[in-house]
Design a protein around this motif. Sequence first.
Motif, mmCIF file in Angstrom:
data_model
loop_
_atom_site.group_PDB
_atom_site.id
_atom_site.type_symbol
_atom_site.label_atom_id
_atom_site.label_comp_id
_atom_site.label_asym_id
_atom_site.label_seq_id
_atom_site.Cartn_x
_atom_site.Cartn_y
_atom_site.Cartn_z
ATOM 1 N N THR A 109 -8.768 2.770 6.276
ATOM 2 C CA THR A 109 -8.086 2.296 5.059
ATOM 3 C C THR A 109 -6.955 3.280 4.749
ATOM 4 O O THR A 109 -7.040 4.033 3.788
ATOM 5 C CB THR A 109 -9.082 2.247 3.886
ATOM 6 O OG1 THR A 109 -9.749 3.529 3.812
ATOM 7 C CG2 THR A 109 -10.129 1.158 4.037
ATOM 8 N N GLN A 140 -0.859 -0.514 -5.269
ATOM 9 C CA GLN A 140 -1.103 -1.962 -5.232
ATOM 10 C C GLN A 140 -1.367 -2.490 -6.635
ATOM 11 O O GLN A 140 -1.013 -3.624 -6.958
ATOM 12 C CB GLN A 140 -2.300 -2.265 -4.323
ATOM 13 C CG GLN A 140 -2.031 -1.932 -2.863
ATOM 14 C CD GLN A 140 -3.285 -1.984 -2.007
ATOM 15 O OE1 GLN A 140 -4.372 -1.653 -2.469
ATOM 16 N NE2 GLN A 140 -3.125 -2.355 -0.757
ATOM 17 N N ASN A 156 -7.668 -6.256 9.555
ATOM 18 C CA ASN A 156 -8.840 -6.007 8.716
ATOM 19 C C ASN A 156 -9.726 -5.029 9.486
ATOM 20 O O ASN A 156 -9.885 -5.175 10.706
ATOM 21 C CB ASN A 156 -9.584 -7.331 8.498
ATOM 22 C CG ASN A 156 -10.691 -7.223 7.476
ATOM 23 O OD1 ASN A 156 -11.559 -6.357 7.582
ATOM 24 N ND2 ASN A 156 -10.671 -8.096 6.491
ATOM 25 N N PHE A 157 -10.304 -4.054 8.796
ATOM 26 C CA PHE A 157 -11.070 -3.053 9.556
ATOM 27 C C PHE A 157 -12.323 -3.634 10.225
ATOM 28 O O PHE A 157 -12.921 -3.003 11.073
ATOM 29 C CB PHE A 157 -11.390 -1.809 8.729
ATOM 30 C CG PHE A 157 -12.106 -2.028 7.425
ATOM 31 C CD1 PHE A 157 -13.374 -2.573 7.383
ATOM 32 C CD2 PHE A 157 -11.507 -1.639 6.231
ATOM 33 C CE1 PHE A 157 -14.029 -2.760 6.183
ATOM 34 C CE2 PHE A 157 -12.164 -1.827 5.016
ATOM 35 C CZ PHE A 157 -13.429 -2.390 4.990
ATOM 36 N N VAL A 177 -8.937 -0.118 -3.329
ATOM 37 C CA VAL A 177 -7.510 -0.441 -3.340
ATOM 38 C C VAL A 177 -6.730 0.839 -3.621
ATOM 39 O O VAL A 177 -7.293 1.845 -4.020
ATOM 40 C CB VAL A 177 -7.158 -1.494 -4.422
ATOM 41 C CG1 VAL A 177 -7.699 -2.863 -4.064
ATOM 42 C CG2 VAL A 177 -7.661 -1.054 -5.783
ATOM 43 N N SER A 178 -5.408 0.778 -3.387
ATOM 44 C CA SER A 178 -4.548 1.935 -3.639
ATOM 45 C C SER A 178 -3.845 1.743 -4.984
ATOM 46 O O SER A 178 -3.542 0.620 -5.376
ATOM 47 C CB SER A 178 -3.503 2.064 -2.534
ATOM 48 O OG SER A 178 -4.124 2.241 -1.287
ATOM 49 N N ASP A 199 -4.719 -0.769 7.946
ATOM 50 C CA ASP A 199 -4.664 -1.313 6.581
ATOM 51 C C ASP A 199 -4.190 -2.745 6.705
ATOM 52 O O ASP A 199 -3.339 -3.046 7.552
ATOM 53 C CB ASP A 199 -3.732 -0.521 5.662
ATOM 54 C CG ASP A 199 -4.137 -0.650 4.194
ATOM 55 O OD1 ASP A 199 -4.587 0.340 3.595
ATOM 56 O OD2 ASP A 199 -4.009 -1.781 3.644
ATOM 57 N N GLN A 200 -4.746 -3.609 5.873
ATOM 58 C CA GLN A 200 -4.315 -5.003 6.004
ATOM 59 C C GLN A 200 -3.173 -5.345 5.052
ATOM 60 O O GLN A 200 -2.747 -6.498 5.014
ATOM 61 C CB GLN A 200 -5.493 -5.962 5.825
ATOM 62 C CG GLN A 200 -6.188 -5.916 4.514
ATOM 63 C CD GLN A 200 -7.386 -6.867 4.466
ATOM 64 O OE1 GLN A 200 -7.633 -7.607 5.406
ATOM 65 N NE2 GLN A 200 -8.117 -6.832 3.375
ATOM 66 N N ASP A 205 -12.092 4.934 3.137
ATOM 67 C CA ASP A 205 -11.901 5.191 1.703
ATOM 68 C C ASP A 205 -11.765 3.809 1.054
ATOM 69 O O ASP A 205 -10.664 3.316 0.836
ATOM 70 C CB ASP A 205 -10.644 6.049 1.534
ATOM 71 C CG ASP A 205 -10.326 6.346 0.086
ATOM 72 O OD1 ASP A 205 -11.207 6.178 -0.778
ATOM 73 O OD2 ASP A 205 -9.170 6.761 -0.185
ATOM 74 N N PHE A 251 -1.800 4.759 1.283
ATOM 75 C CA PHE A 251 -0.575 5.563 1.100
ATOM 76 C C PHE A 251 -0.452 6.625 2.196
ATOM 77 O O PHE A 251 0.606 7.217 2.378
ATOM 78 C CB PHE A 251 -0.647 6.238 -0.275
ATOM 79 C CG PHE A 251 0.660 6.785 -0.781
ATOM 80 C CD1 PHE A 251 1.624 5.942 -1.299
ATOM 81 C CD2 PHE A 251 0.918 8.151 -0.753
ATOM 82 C CE1 PHE A 251 2.830 6.443 -1.785
ATOM 83 C CE2 PHE A 251 2.114 8.668 -1.237
ATOM 84 C CZ PHE A 251 3.076 7.812 -1.756
ATOM 85 N N GLY A 252 -1.561 6.888 2.878
ATOM 86 C CA GLY A 252 -1.532 7.855 3.984
ATOM 87 C C GLY A 252 -1.832 9.285 3.575
ATOM 88 O O GLY A 252 -1.637 10.215 4.365
ATOM 89 N N GLY A 253 -2.340 9.461 2.352
ATOM 90 C CA GLY A 253 -2.621 10.820 1.861
ATOM 91 C C GLY A 253 -3.639 11.561 2.724
ATOM 92 O O GLY A 253 -3.403 12.700 3.146
ATOM 93 N N HIS A 254 -4.769 10.901 3.009
ATOM 94 C CA HIS A 254 -5.778 11.547 3.857
ATOM 95 C C HIS A 254 -5.261 11.689 5.281
ATOM 96 O O HIS A 254 -5.491 12.696 5.940
ATOM 97 C CB HIS A 254 -7.084 10.727 3.867
ATOM 98 C CG HIS A 254 -7.806 10.740 2.564
ATOM 99 N ND1 HIS A 254 -7.925 9.637 1.759
ATOM 100 C CD2 HIS A 254 -8.446 11.747 1.915
ATOM 101 C CE1 HIS A 254 -8.601 9.949 0.677
ATOM 102 N NE2 HIS A 254 -8.929 11.222 0.737
HETATM 103 C C1 LIG Z 1 -8.510 3.551 -1.657
HETATM 104 S S1 LIG Z 1 -7.202 2.946 -0.665
HETATM 105 C C2 LIG Z 1 -7.030 4.147 0.590
HETATM 106 C C3 LIG Z 1 -6.142 5.299 0.192
HETATM 107 C C4 LIG Z 1 -5.910 6.293 1.308
HETATM 108 N N1 LIG Z 1 -7.123 6.983 1.693
HETATM 109 C C5 LIG Z 1 -4.823 7.288 0.963
HETATM 110 O O1 LIG Z 1 -5.037 8.514 1.052
HETATM 111 O O2 LIG Z 1 -3.724 6.864 0.581
HETATM 112 C C6 LIG Z 1 -7.940 1.611 0.195
HETATM 113 C C7 LIG Z 1 -7.004 0.836 1.151
HETATM 114 O O3 LIG Z 1 -7.838 -0.014 1.937
HETATM 115 C C8 LIG Z 1 -7.136 -1.203 2.223
HETATM 116 N N2 LIG Z 1 -8.159 -2.201 2.525
HETATM 117 C C9 LIG Z 1 -9.086 -2.730 1.686
HETATM 118 N N3 LIG Z 1 -9.908 -3.570 2.344
HETATM 119 C C10 LIG Z 1 -9.492 -3.582 3.651
HETATM 120 C C11 LIG Z 1 -9.955 -4.251 4.843
HETATM 121 N N4 LIG Z 1 -11.008 -5.065 4.808
HETATM 122 N N5 LIG Z 1 -9.288 -4.013 6.002
HETATM 123 C C12 LIG Z 1 -8.220 -3.180 6.032
HETATM 124 N N6 LIG Z 1 -7.739 -2.509 4.940
HETATM 125 C C13 LIG Z 1 -8.371 -2.711 3.779
HETATM 126 C C14 LIG Z 1 -6.329 -1.477 0.975
HETATM 127 O O4 LIG Z 1 -5.200 -2.253 1.295
HETATM 128 C C15 LIG Z 1 -5.984 -0.061 0.497
HETATM 129 O O5 LIG Z 1 -4.700 0.314 0.919
#
Ligand SMILES: C[S@@+](CC[C@H](N)C(=O)[O-])C[C@H]1O[C@@H](n2cnc3c(N)ncnc32)[C@H](O)[C@@H]1O
Length: 163
Positions: free
Chosen positions: A74, A152, A127-128, A148-149, A98-99, A145, A77-80
Motif C-alpha cells: 500500500t 485521498q 489490487n494487492f 486510505v491516504s 497501490d490501486q 499499511d 504517498f511513499g513515505g514508508h
Molecule cells: C494508509 S495508506 C498508505 C500510506 C503509505 N504507507 C505512505 O507512507 O504514504 C493506504 C493506501 O493503500 C491503498 N489501498 C487500499 N486498498 C488497496 C488494495 N486493495 N490494493 C492496493 N492498494 C490499496 C490506498 O489507495 C492508499 O493509498
Amino acid sequence: MEDKNHTRRKRYSGSYPKKFSEKYKEQNPNKYIDTIEKVMSKGNTPAGMHRPIMVEEILSFFDIQPHEIGIDLTIGFGGHSKEMLEKLNHTGHLHGIDQDPLELPKTKERLESYGFTASDFTLHQINFKDLDQINEKGFDFILADLGVSSMQLDDPQRGFTFR
Ligand SMILES: C[S@@+](CC[C@H](N)C(=O)[O-])C[C@H]1O[C@@H](n2cnc3c(N)ncnc32)[C@H](O)[C@@H]1O
C-alpha cells in the motif's frame, strides 16, 4: 517583461485557507517549504500530503539489509517506501503496489526526486490481492499499511469523505 502566465491567487476569508482548492501553498510543497514546515510543526498534515506512521518501529522490525527484495503493498504517498529505499541504499529492489491511478504517478515522481530510479523500485497499479502477478520468488520484507491516504480524503474531487 510582464509574465503573461501570472494568475492571482484565489481569495479566501480569514487568515488561513480552509477549502482544499484554496490551499495552493500546501499543494506546492517544493515551492512553499516554510508553509509546509509551519503546518507540520502544529502536528497537522498539509493538504495533499500524507505522513507515514510508526516509521522507526517498522524500520527497526524489518532491519533491512543491502540486496534484500521488499514490497510495500500500500505505497500511497511513499513515505514508508522512501525510508525503506534509503535502507536498501541502491541495492536490492523495492516493489510498491497501490490501486490509486491518480496518486501512483505522483508517488513515482516523488521517489525519483529523491534520486531513486527504476533499478531501485518498481510500482504496480494493482489490487494487492493480485500480488502473485509480480515476478519475484519471494520477499524479504512485506509492508501492508492498510486504509486510505490523507491526500485521498483531503481532495473533495476524489469523492471520499467522512464529513
Ligand atoms: C494508509 S495508506 C498508505 C500510506 C503509505 N504507507 C505512505 O507512507 O504514504 C493506504 C493506501 O493503500 C491503498 N489501498 C487500499 N486498498 C488497496 C488494495 N486493495 N490494493 C492496493 N492498494 C490499496 C490506498 O489507495 C492508499 O493509498
